[in-house]
Design a protein around this motif. Structure first.
Motif, PDB file in Angstrom:
ATOM      1  N   SER A 105       0.131  -5.452 -10.536  1.00 18.58           N
ATOM      2  CA  SER A 105      -0.371  -4.328 -11.303  1.00 18.58           C
ATOM      3  C   SER A 105      -1.352  -3.416 -10.837  1.00 18.58           C
ATOM      4  O   SER A 105      -1.269  -2.275 -11.147  1.00 18.58           O
ATOM      5  CB  SER A 105      -1.357  -5.243 -12.441  1.00 18.58           C
ATOM      6  OG  SER A 105      -2.455  -5.635 -12.010  1.00 18.58           O
ATOM      7  N   LEU A 106      -2.100  -3.781  -9.798  1.00 16.75           N
ATOM      8  CA  LEU A 106      -2.721  -2.804  -8.910  1.00 16.75           C
ATOM      9  C   LEU A 106      -1.875  -1.866  -7.996  1.00 16.75           C
ATOM     10  O   LEU A 106      -2.119  -0.719  -7.875  1.00 16.75           O
ATOM     11  CB  LEU A 106      -3.824  -3.441  -7.934  1.00 16.75           C
ATOM     12  CG  LEU A 106      -4.518  -2.619  -6.972  1.00 16.75           C
ATOM     13  CD1 LEU A 106      -5.415  -1.740  -7.887  1.00 16.75           C
ATOM     14  CD2 LEU A 106      -5.222  -3.425  -6.081  1.00 16.75           C
ATOM     15  N   GLY A 107      -0.542  -2.636  -7.881  1.00 17.63           N
ATOM     16  CA  GLY A 107       0.184  -1.872  -6.740  1.00 17.63           C
ATOM     17  C   GLY A 107       0.880  -0.633  -7.594  1.00 17.63           C
ATOM     18  O   GLY A 107       1.315   0.459  -6.846  1.00 17.63           O
ATOM     19  N   CYS A 108       1.101  -0.912  -8.844  1.00 20.39           N
ATOM     20  CA  CYS A 108       1.771   0.448  -9.723  1.00 20.39           C
ATOM     21  C   CYS A 108       0.626   1.402  -9.676  1.00 20.39           C
ATOM     22  O   CYS A 108       1.131   2.494  -9.414  1.00 20.39           O
ATOM     23  CB  CYS A 108       2.012  -0.320 -11.025  1.00 20.39           C
ATOM     24  SG  CYS A 108       3.235  -1.551 -11.139  1.00 20.39           S
ATOM     25  N   LEU A 109      -0.641   1.352  -9.737  1.00 17.03           N
ATOM     26  CA  LEU A 109      -1.280   2.280  -9.734  1.00 17.03           C
ATOM     27  C   LEU A 109      -1.637   3.002  -8.343  1.00 17.03           C
ATOM     28  O   LEU A 109      -1.739   4.026  -8.380  1.00 17.03           O
ATOM     29  CB  LEU A 109      -2.922   1.724  -9.967  1.00 17.03           C
ATOM     30  CG  LEU A 109      -3.057   1.121 -11.567  1.00 17.03           C
ATOM     31  CD1 LEU A 109      -4.299   0.640 -11.608  1.00 17.03           C
ATOM     32  CD2 LEU A 109      -2.694   2.365 -12.540  1.00 17.03           C
ATOM     33  N   LEU A 110      -1.687   2.304  -7.187  1.00 20.71           N
ATOM     34  CA  LEU A 110      -1.896   2.692  -6.032  1.00 20.71           C
ATOM     35  C   LEU A 110      -0.599   3.176  -5.663  1.00 20.71           C
ATOM     36  O   LEU A 110      -0.693   4.469  -4.584  1.00 20.71           O
ATOM     37  CB  LEU A 110      -2.169   1.532  -5.050  1.00 20.71           C
ATOM     38  CG  LEU A 110      -3.771   1.031  -5.324  1.00 20.71           C
ATOM     39  CD1 LEU A 110      -3.767  -0.028  -4.139  1.00 20.71           C
ATOM     40  CD2 LEU A 110      -4.736   1.761  -5.081  1.00 20.71           C
ATOM     41  N   SER A 111       0.518   2.978  -5.572  1.00 19.99           N
ATOM     42  CA  SER A 111       1.670   3.626  -5.633  1.00 19.99           C
ATOM     43  C   SER A 111       1.551   5.096  -6.213  1.00 19.99           C
ATOM     44  O   SER A 111       2.316   6.075  -5.538  1.00 19.99           O
ATOM     45  CB  SER A 111       2.960   2.672  -5.941  1.00 19.99           C
ATOM     46  OG  SER A 111       3.343   1.741  -5.229  1.00 19.99           O
ATOM     47  N   SER A 112       1.339   4.967  -7.437  1.00 17.63           N
ATOM     48  CA  SER A 112       1.349   6.386  -8.161  1.00 17.63           C
ATOM     49  C   SER A 112       0.283   7.304  -7.082  1.00 17.63           C
ATOM     50  O   SER A 112       0.533   8.553  -7.159  1.00 17.63           O
ATOM     51  CB  SER A 112       0.793   6.311  -9.399  1.00 17.63           C
ATOM     52  OG  SER A 112       1.719   5.656 -10.269  1.00 17.63           O
ATOM     53  N   VAL A 113      -0.765   6.826  -6.677  1.00 14.75           N
ATOM     54  CA  VAL A 113      -1.968   7.562  -5.989  1.00 14.75           C
ATOM     55  C   VAL A 113      -1.139   8.208  -4.911  1.00 14.75           C
ATOM     56  O   VAL A 113      -1.327   9.199  -4.417  1.00 14.75           O
ATOM     57  CB  VAL A 113      -3.172   6.833  -5.709  1.00 14.75           C
ATOM     58  CG1 VAL A 113      -4.043   7.527  -4.735  1.00 14.75           C
ATOM     59  CG2 VAL A 113      -3.873   6.616  -7.131  1.00 14.75           C
TER      60      VAL A 113
END
Length: 138
Positions: A105-113
């Motif tokens: 779930s964090l990976g989705c956000l960090l990939s967007s960044v």
């Protein structure tokens, strides 16, 4: 024991995890996940074919990370429940790392960044150059 009103209890609950407050523990978590190695490791694991990678593959995928930093960061991610570590007792020992559901779930956000940085670096670089020229002229 002191009693409080319902409104006071609601206000206390609302501000219990306010990252803008100095004593809030979420500030520590934000500091952890904003670390550049965390972002790169979580993104690399999220992009892996089967969502897991060996330690050596992570080291090769992430340029500039030392073995010490990779080990420390993976341990902290494991401690926080974002990554799991699986040891296969072979010769040599095989160690695989995988994102947990929480880590994914964090990976989705960090990939967007990460994607944003890759897509907008030229624009940011242009603004930096403009700012630096203006600062040097004054």
């Amino acid at each position: 024991m002191a009693t409080s009103t319902a409104a006071a209890r609601r206000e206390e609950a609302r501000s219990a995890y306010d990252a803008f407050l100095k004593e809030c523990p979420t500030g520590q978590l934000l500091a952890r996940i904003s670390d550049k190695w965390v972002g790169l490791i979580v993104s690399a694991l999220g992009e892996a074919d089967d969502r897991s990678m060996r330690y050596s593959d992570l080291g090769r995928r992430i340029p500039g990370v030392s073995q010490k930093m990779l080990t420390q960061t993976l341990r902290s991610l494991e401690r926080d429940g974002l990554v799991t570590r699986h040891v296969t007792p072979t010769v040599p020992v095989r160690v695989d790392y995988r994102l947990t559901d929480l880590g994914a779930s964090l990976g989705c956000l960090l990939s967007s960044v990460k994607d944003w940085a890759e897509n907008h670096f030229d624009e940011v670089s242009t603004h930096r150059d403009t700012y630096d020229r203006a600062a040097a002229a004054s």
